[in-house]
Design a protein around this motif. Structure first.
Motif, PDB file in Angstrom:
ATOM      1  N   UNK A 202      36.327  52.190  41.278  1.00  0.00           N
ATOM      2  CA  UNK A 202      36.466  50.981  42.076  1.00  0.00           C
ATOM      3  C   UNK A 202      35.147  50.218  42.041  1.00  0.00           C
ATOM      4  N   UNK A 203      35.239  48.914  41.903  1.00  0.00           N
ATOM      5  CA  UNK A 203      34.021  48.110  41.991  1.00  0.00           C
ATOM      6  C   UNK A 203      34.140  47.147  43.172  1.00  0.00           C
ATOM      7  N   UNK A 204      33.048  46.489  43.473  1.00  0.00           N
ATOM      8  CA  UNK A 204      32.984  45.681  44.694  1.00  0.00           C
ATOM      9  C   UNK A 204      33.941  44.487  44.650  1.00  0.00           C
ATOM     10  N   UNK A 205      34.089  43.862  43.484  1.00  0.00           N
ATOM     11  CA  UNK A 205      34.996  42.716  43.375  1.00  0.00           C
ATOM     12  C   UNK A 205      36.457  43.143  43.589  1.00  0.00           C
ATOM     13  N   UNK A 206      36.832  44.250  42.976  1.00  0.00           N
ATOM     14  CA  UNK A 206      38.199  44.747  43.147  1.00  0.00           C
ATOM     15  C   UNK A 206      38.468  45.131  44.595  1.00  0.00           C
ATOM     16  N   UNK A 207      37.481  45.746  45.211  1.00  0.00           N
ATOM     17  CA  UNK A 207      37.664  46.116  46.620  1.00  0.00           C
ATOM     18  C   UNK A 207      37.805  44.872  47.489  1.00  0.00           C
ATOM     19  N   UNK A 208      36.986  43.865  47.233  1.00  0.00           N
ATOM     20  CA  UNK A 208      37.082  42.638  48.018  1.00  0.00           C
ATOM     21  C   UNK A 208      38.466  42.003  47.863  1.00  0.00           C
ATOM     22  N   UNK A 209      38.972  41.943  46.644  1.00  0.00           N
ATOM     23  CA  UNK A 209      40.297  41.377  46.401  1.00  0.00           C
ATOM     24  C   UNK A 209      41.366  42.165  47.159  1.00  0.00           C
ATOM     25  N   UNK A 210      41.298  43.482  47.067  1.00  0.00           N
ATOM     26  CA  UNK A 210      42.252  44.334  47.784  1.00  0.00           C
ATOM     27  C   UNK A 210      42.142  44.102  49.295  1.00  0.00           C
ATOM     28  N   UNK A 211      40.908  44.056  49.780  1.00  0.00           N
ATOM     29  CA  UNK A 211      40.656  43.891  51.207  1.00  0.00           C
ATOM     30  C   UNK A 211      41.196  42.561  51.730  1.00  0.00           C
TER      31      UNK A 211
END
Length: 105
Positions: free
Chosen positions: A1-10
């Motif tokens: 998981x990277x920060x951009x993917x987590x932000x999108x999911x969040x």
């Protein structure tokens, strides 16, 4: 998981629950609340809670709580950066560049 993917999911997670629509001013209050909870977690880990009637927790439980609160703060920062359409990767770069410049690294 990277920060951009987590932000999108969040962001999607928050939107599904109608939490995303809150203004940056309200989001800032949520961030402040999470920082307070992080402060309490650090205090409990480093000097104890010293609260009457509260049972003592193990170091493992205290460390788990610290990670949870750090994640909560990070999530609020990611939501805030999304509100201002700021790529979270640029926040990491901004931090590193600022420190390198300030300390001549």
């Amino acid at each position: 998981m990277n920060i951009k993917n987590h932000q999108k999911w969040l962001v999607n997670f928050y939107k599904k629950r109608s939490w995303y629509q809150y203004s940056p001013f309200i989001r800032l209050n949520f961030l402040t609340e999470e920082v307070g909870e992080l402060s309490r977690a650090v205090r409990a880990l480093k000097i104890g809670r010293d609260h009457p009637g509260e049972k003592e927790s193990s170091v493992e439980v205290l460390n788990a709580n610290l990670k949870e609160e750090l994640a909560d703060v990070l999530d609020q920062v990611l939501i805030m950066s999304s509100k201002f359409d700021i790529d979270p990767q640029t926040l990491l770069e901004q931090s590193e560049n600022k420190l390198k410049k300030r300390f001549h690294e």
